[in-house]
Motif scaffolding. Structure first.
Motif, PDB file in Angstrom:
ATOM      1  N   TYR A 172       0.824  -1.208  -0.027  1.00 50.26           N
ATOM      2  CA  TYR A 172       0.029   0.020  -0.084  1.00 50.26           C
ATOM      3  C   TYR A 172       0.901   1.197   0.037  1.00 50.26           C
ATOM      4  N   ALA A 173       1.906   1.219   0.689  1.00 56.51           N
ATOM      5  CA  ALA A 173       2.743   2.436   0.716  1.00 56.51           C
ATOM      6  C   ALA A 173       3.418   2.725  -0.466  1.00 56.51           C
ATOM      7  N   ASN A 198      10.992  10.832  -2.665  1.00 64.94           N
ATOM      8  CA  ASN A 198      10.060  10.777  -1.589  1.00 64.94           C
ATOM      9  C   ASN A 198      10.585   9.694  -0.830  1.00 64.94           C
ATOM     10  N   ALA A 199      10.185   9.902   0.411  1.00 68.17           N
ATOM     11  CA  ALA A 199      10.403   8.581   1.484  1.00 68.17           C
ATOM     12  C   ALA A 199       9.241   8.499   2.383  1.00 68.17           C
ATOM     13  N   MET A 200       9.063   7.337   2.753  1.00 66.50           N
ATOM     14  CA  MET A 200       7.985   7.324   3.908  1.00 66.50           C
ATOM     15  C   MET A 200       8.347   5.908   4.634  1.00 66.50           C
ATOM     16  N   MET A 201       7.830   6.088   6.045  1.00 66.71           N
ATOM     17  CA  MET A 201       7.925   4.829   6.894  1.00 66.71           C
ATOM     18  C   MET A 201       6.819   4.760   7.996  1.00 66.71           C
ATOM     19  N   SER A 202       6.301   3.620   8.101  1.00 61.37           N
ATOM     20  CA  SER A 202       5.192   3.370   8.965  1.00 61.37           C
ATOM     21  C   SER A 202       5.491   2.456  10.067  1.00 61.37           C
ATOM     22  N   MET A 203       5.016   2.753  11.413  1.00 62.40           N
ATOM     23  CA  MET A 203       5.468   1.972  12.444  1.00 62.40           C
ATOM     24  C   MET A 203       4.206   1.917  13.424  1.00 62.40           C
ATOM     25  N   ASP A 204       4.393   0.626  14.145  1.00 66.03           N
ATOM     26  CA  ASP A 204       3.239   0.386  15.266  1.00 66.03           C
ATOM     27  C   ASP A 204       3.964   1.127  16.545  1.00 66.03           C
ATOM     28  N   THR A 249       3.248   0.981  19.279  1.00 65.27           N
ATOM     29  CA  THR A 249       3.368   0.364  20.815  1.00 65.27           C
ATOM     30  C   THR A 249       4.565  -0.681  20.908  1.00 65.27           C
ATOM     31  N   ASN A 250       5.200  -1.041  20.119  1.00 64.09           N
ATOM     32  CA  ASN A 250       6.203  -2.010  19.966  1.00 64.09           C
ATOM     33  C   ASN A 250       7.470  -1.633  19.289  1.00 64.09           C
ATOM     34  N   GLY A 251       7.368  -0.535  18.479  1.00 68.68           N
ATOM     35  CA  GLY A 251       8.414  -0.095  17.494  1.00 68.68           C
ATOM     36  C   GLY A 251       8.509  -0.757  16.028  1.00 68.68           C
ATOM     37  N   HIS A 252       7.837  -1.577  15.906  1.00 62.66           N
ATOM     38  CA  HIS A 252       7.855  -2.467  14.944  1.00 62.66           C
ATOM     39  C   HIS A 252       7.347  -1.857  13.517  1.00 62.66           C
ATOM     40  N   VAL A 253       8.522  -1.705  12.683  1.00 65.97           N
ATOM     41  CA  VAL A 253       8.391  -0.991  11.459  1.00 65.97           C
ATOM     42  C   VAL A 253       7.403  -1.865  10.629  1.00 65.97           C
ATOM     43  N   LYS A 254       6.310  -1.260   9.908  1.00 66.63           N
ATOM     44  CA  LYS A 254       5.449  -1.953   9.231  1.00 66.63           C
ATOM     45  C   LYS A 254       5.633  -1.607   7.448  1.00 66.63           C
ATOM     46  N   ALA A 255       6.048  -0.481   7.205  1.00 64.15           N
ATOM     47  CA  ALA A 255       6.313  -0.318   5.860  1.00 64.15           C
ATOM     48  C   ALA A 255       7.561   0.644   5.781  1.00 64.15           C
ATOM     49  N   TRP A 256       8.121   0.679   4.681  1.00 63.06           N
ATOM     50  CA  TRP A 256       9.450   1.416   4.307  1.00 63.06           C
ATOM     51  C   TRP A 256       9.548   1.602   3.173  1.00 63.06           C
ATOM     52  N   VAL A 257       9.434   2.946   2.426  1.00 65.68           N
ATOM     53  CA  VAL A 257       9.612   3.057   1.154  1.00 65.68           C
ATOM     54  C   VAL A 257      10.895   4.345   1.192  1.00 65.68           C
ATOM     55  N   GLY A 258      12.108   3.801   0.849  1.00 66.69           N
ATOM     56  CA  GLY A 258      13.283   4.731   0.958  1.00 66.69           C
ATOM     57  C   GLY A 258      13.515   5.658  -0.385  1.00 66.69           C
ATOM     58  N   GLY A 259      12.717   5.600  -1.415  1.00 66.73           N
ATOM     59  CA  GLY A 259      13.013   6.243  -2.624  1.00 66.73           C
ATOM     60  C   GLY A 259      11.993   5.843  -3.624  1.00 66.73           C
ATOM     61  N   ASP A 299      19.205   5.395   0.144  1.00 68.28           N
ATOM     62  CA  ASP A 299      17.532   5.446   0.962  1.00 68.28           C
ATOM     63  C   ASP A 299      17.504   6.497   1.928  1.00 68.28           C
ATOM     64  N   GLN A 300      16.334   6.991   1.714  1.00 74.27           N
ATOM     65  CA  GLN A 300      16.202   8.343   2.414  1.00 74.27           C
ATOM     66  C   GLN A 300      15.293   8.248   3.570  1.00 74.27           C
ATOM     67  N   VAL A 301      14.952   6.689   4.117  1.00 71.61           N
ATOM     68  CA  VAL A 301      14.307   6.804   5.296  1.00 71.61           C
ATOM     69  C   VAL A 301      15.027   7.049   6.609  1.00 71.61           C
TER      70      VAL A 301
END
Length: 740
Positions: free
Chosen positions: A323-324, A417-423, A425-435, A444-446
């Motif tokens: 999705y990201a 463009n760069a994007m990151m999404s994280m939970d 409550t536990n720091g778990h990264v769910k999505a990572w788009v570095g460029g 990588d821009q994340v």
């Protein structure tokens, strides 16, 4: 006149023939024994037979068990017997070794039959599947002479017999299918199934299985990508042989032979799969981890991430990652068109000679020419000579004739463009788009890149103010403020027309008002704000007054981690994305868990979530509601840096914290107007596209629930009607005491 042989002579000749035959057999047995004892060169040891080596790709696994991608020298991932379609097993046996289940590694009956065929000119191979496995596991040396080739063949016989003694038939055919080369960087049946048919090995149909089995006669000659008609003919031969071996009926053969190849080809590369930027950063981390001597193999050598078949378990969510990436691609096409259009009639390269020169010297082309010993004049001439090249566009790669210097200029005007999404409550990264495209832009821009954060830093100053007793409803005159005592006096300007009169802190944050933020900085001081930002995981924040407006640089990774503390009741958890590493046998080599750290009270964090929600419900982030129709309890903060060089949007929900940055590679290239270059236009829409898909997927279980208030209650007054009433009551009590 010929005399007939006497019975004595017949016995004599018969005895001689038997002696020769028995002697030959004995000599052959001695010869084989000598080979077995290693007198003609070492054979694989018992340990080698028990644990045969093969280059095996390491798999990067998402939280739901799906494979994100692989690291490999040979794109090989092993599977078990149960994970292979019976169509493959049956096709292989029918084609390569019909007596596979009966012989003990060497099919002597077939061998002598094949020798007879070869003597009359019908060339055929006699190797059993087990012998072919021996050759795959312990490859022959190249350029062997006739004697060495014969010797090697006999060695393979011995290894085949040893394999049969150590493994079951199911294990042997599984090992064979895991080691065989299918071309196009597909090693093993799992990789072949994905590369040629985009499926799993247990889902291969009759025709798909027959196509892959047929390639073993010649992976180039019968390649379905290079020679589809020849491949189809060979496939049908395999199907016919399956009929002969009674794995298939004639009726089924007649039905299957007319079907097309049905390729769904997807060439395997190290970039294959989703999250390529993430996988690149992850690989560097793993290499550093495995360099620790305490994590070496039992034999004292380090693990090889490209060859040792490691299982790498990550926190990434496969669907969220998709999705990201989709949200980025969908909106960046539109935004790039806006950006180019905004410069229509103007020269974006005016006064940018230095940036273009830097771009040339950072290019791979320049480095390559320099390595060849070219002079600067020769390099300049090269960059000004048209040449064939492939450039990235949002409509796909384009082959064109272009001066290399023009490609440098073109890429300077390409938005990143760069994007990151994280939970949180536990720091778990769910999505990572570095460029925007890993094939063309590896950086990588994340996590690796940092950019000025702009107004996304303002909540840090507001947090310190709330900790020091300020209410979100406290009103401040929205006029210029000068901060002294920290070097040169600092008087920030307004990024737009300021809201008139006195406004509440809540409204000031919602509309990103610089004057009120500077007022708060003057009250709490830069040291306290810098300390808080540092505790929230942002390194090297200088204790200068200007940090209240985000003049420092930070990564998307660190900003998401920091905002996670707001969503997680004041507890900061450093973002993690690697859970554990296992070897191919399931032995855990490394594991880690989150380390939560309180950085503010739960009460302050809750008040900040309400203030950040105000940014979305009635401030600079409100288009998330009115334009993109995302109606959920979401807090956020837009950010835009000087000259509209960087656009940010930070978003928080109780279950997800997301950060997005957009800008050009070089800050000198930027939007002309704030209306187009602000984070609300360059970054927020990507979050909208992402979160709408996340909410629409019930499997992800991301709810529309609001942030929970502390169970102990909230003493800070954030209801402005209540606050106003308290202020009036306090004023009345004071007037009465003073006798007014």
């Amino acid at each position: 006149m010929n005399k007939s042989l006497s019975s004595q002579e017949i016995r004599k000749y018969s005895l001689m023939i038997w002696k020769i035959l028995i002697g030959g057999i004995a000599l052959f047995a001695i010869f084989i024994s000598m080979i077995g004892f290693g007198l003609f060169g070492a054979l694989p040891s018992f340990r080698d037979i028990e644990h045969p080596k093969s280059n095996q790709a390491s798999e990067i696994i998402a939280e739901d068990g799906r494979t994100l991608g692989t690291y490999f020298v040979q794109n090989r991932s092993n599977v078990t017997y149960k994970e292979i379609s019976p169509n493959v097993i049956n096709g292989l046996i029918a084609t390569e070794d019909t007596r596979f289940k009966e012989h003990s590694g060497i099919d002597f009956k077939r061998t002598f039959t094949i020798i007879g065929y070869n003597l009359i000119g019908k060339k055929q191979g006699a190797s059993t599947i087990t012998q072919q496995l021996a050759k795959n596991l312990f490859p022959r040396e190249s350029n062997l002479n006739f004697f060495s080739l014969v010797l090697t063949k006999f060695k393979e016989w011995i290894v085949a017999v040893k394999l049969e003694r150590n493994y079951t038939k199911e294990e042997i055919i599984t090992m064979y299918l895991n080691t065989v080369d299918f071309g196009n960087q597909a090693y093993g049946i799992k990789s072949a199934a994905r590369v040629y048919f985009n499926t799993a090995p247990d889902k291969l149909t009759l025709t798909e299985a027959a196509t892959l089995v047929g390639m073993q006669k010649g992976i180039t000659m019968y390649s379905p990508t290079r020679h589809p008609e020849r491949s189809k003919s060979r496939r049908n031969t395999v199907l016919a042989m399956m009929v002969k071996s009674e794995f298939l009926t004639s009726e089924e053969f007649d039905e299957q032979k007319e079907k097309p190849l049905g390729l769904r080809f997807n060439a395997a590369t190290v970039n294959d799969g989703i999250a390529p930027y993430f996988r690149s950063v992850l690989k560097s981390d793993i290499k550093a981890i495995l360099a620790d001597p305490g994590r070496f193999k039992p034999d004292g050598t380090p693990y090889d991430i490209d060859r040792d078949g490691l299982k790498i378990y990550t926190t990434l969510n496969y669907d969220m990652q998709m999705y990201a990436e989709e949200a980025q691609k969908e909106y960046m096409k539109t935004l790039q068109a806006q950006f180019i259009n905004s410069w229509k009639g103007r020269n974006p390269y005016k006064d940018k000679a230095l940036q273009i020169e830097q771009g040339i010297k950072r290019s791979d082309r320049y480095k390559s020419l320099k390595a060849e010993g070219k002079t600067e004049d020769e390099i300049t001439e090269d960059f000004n000579t048209k040449t064939e090249m492939t450039i990235f566009t949002w409509k796909g790669d384009v082959d064109t004739l272009m001066k290399p210097i023009d490609s440098v200029r073109y890429y300077k005007m390409l938005l990143r463009n760069a994007m990151m999404s994280m939970d949180p409550t536990n720091g778990h990264v769910k999505a990572w788009v570095g460029g925007i495209n890993f094939e063309h832009f590896k950086y990588d821009q994340v996590k690796m890149g940092t950019r000025q954060v702009g107004s996304t830093a303002k909540p840090f100053t507001y947090t310190v103010a709330i900790e020091n007793g300020y209410s979100p409803c406290y009103s401040v005159s929205n006029t210029p403020v000068t901060i002294e005592g920290y070097g040169k006096p600092y008087t920030p300007g307004s990024s737009g027309k300021p809201l008139p009169g006195a406004i509440t802190l809540q409204k000031a944050l919602a509309y990103s008002q610089n004057y009120v933020t500077a007022y708060l900085m003057k009250q709490v001081g830069p040291v306290a704000v810098a300390n808080l930002a540092t505790k929230m995981g942002i390194p090297e924040v200088p204790a200068y007054p200007s940090i209240c407006l985000g003049t420092f640089d930070a990564s998307v990774y660190n900003m998401v981690g920091a905002y996670g503390a707001f969503a997680n009741k004041g507890i900061y958890t450093k973002p993690i994305y690697l859970l554990r590493i296992e070897d191919k046998n399931g032995v855990v080599l490394f594991s880690q868990k989150e380390i939560p750290k309180p950085v503010m009270s739960e009460e302050v964090a809750y008040v900040m979530t309400r203030m950040l929600k105000g940014v979305v419900t009635g401030g600079t982030g409100s288009r998330l509601n009115y334009k993109y129709k995302v109606n959920a309890p979401i807090g956020g903060k837009t950010g835009t840096t000087q000259n509209n060089s960087d656009g940010w949007f930070m978003a928080i929900t109780p279950q997800l914290v997301t950060g997005i940055w957009t800008g050009c590679e070089d800050r000198a290239f930027h939007f002309i107007s704030t209306s187009q270059g602000e984070g609300a236009n360059t970054a927020l829409p990507i979050f909208a596209g992402f979160i709408k898909k996340v909410y629409a997927n019930p499997k992800l279980k991301i709810s529309h629930a609001d942030f929970e208030p502390p169970k102990s209650g909230v003493s800070i007054v954030y209801d402005c009607n209540q606050y106003q009433q308290q202020q009036e009551e306090t004023t009345t009590e004071l007037d009465e005491k003073l006798g007014f």
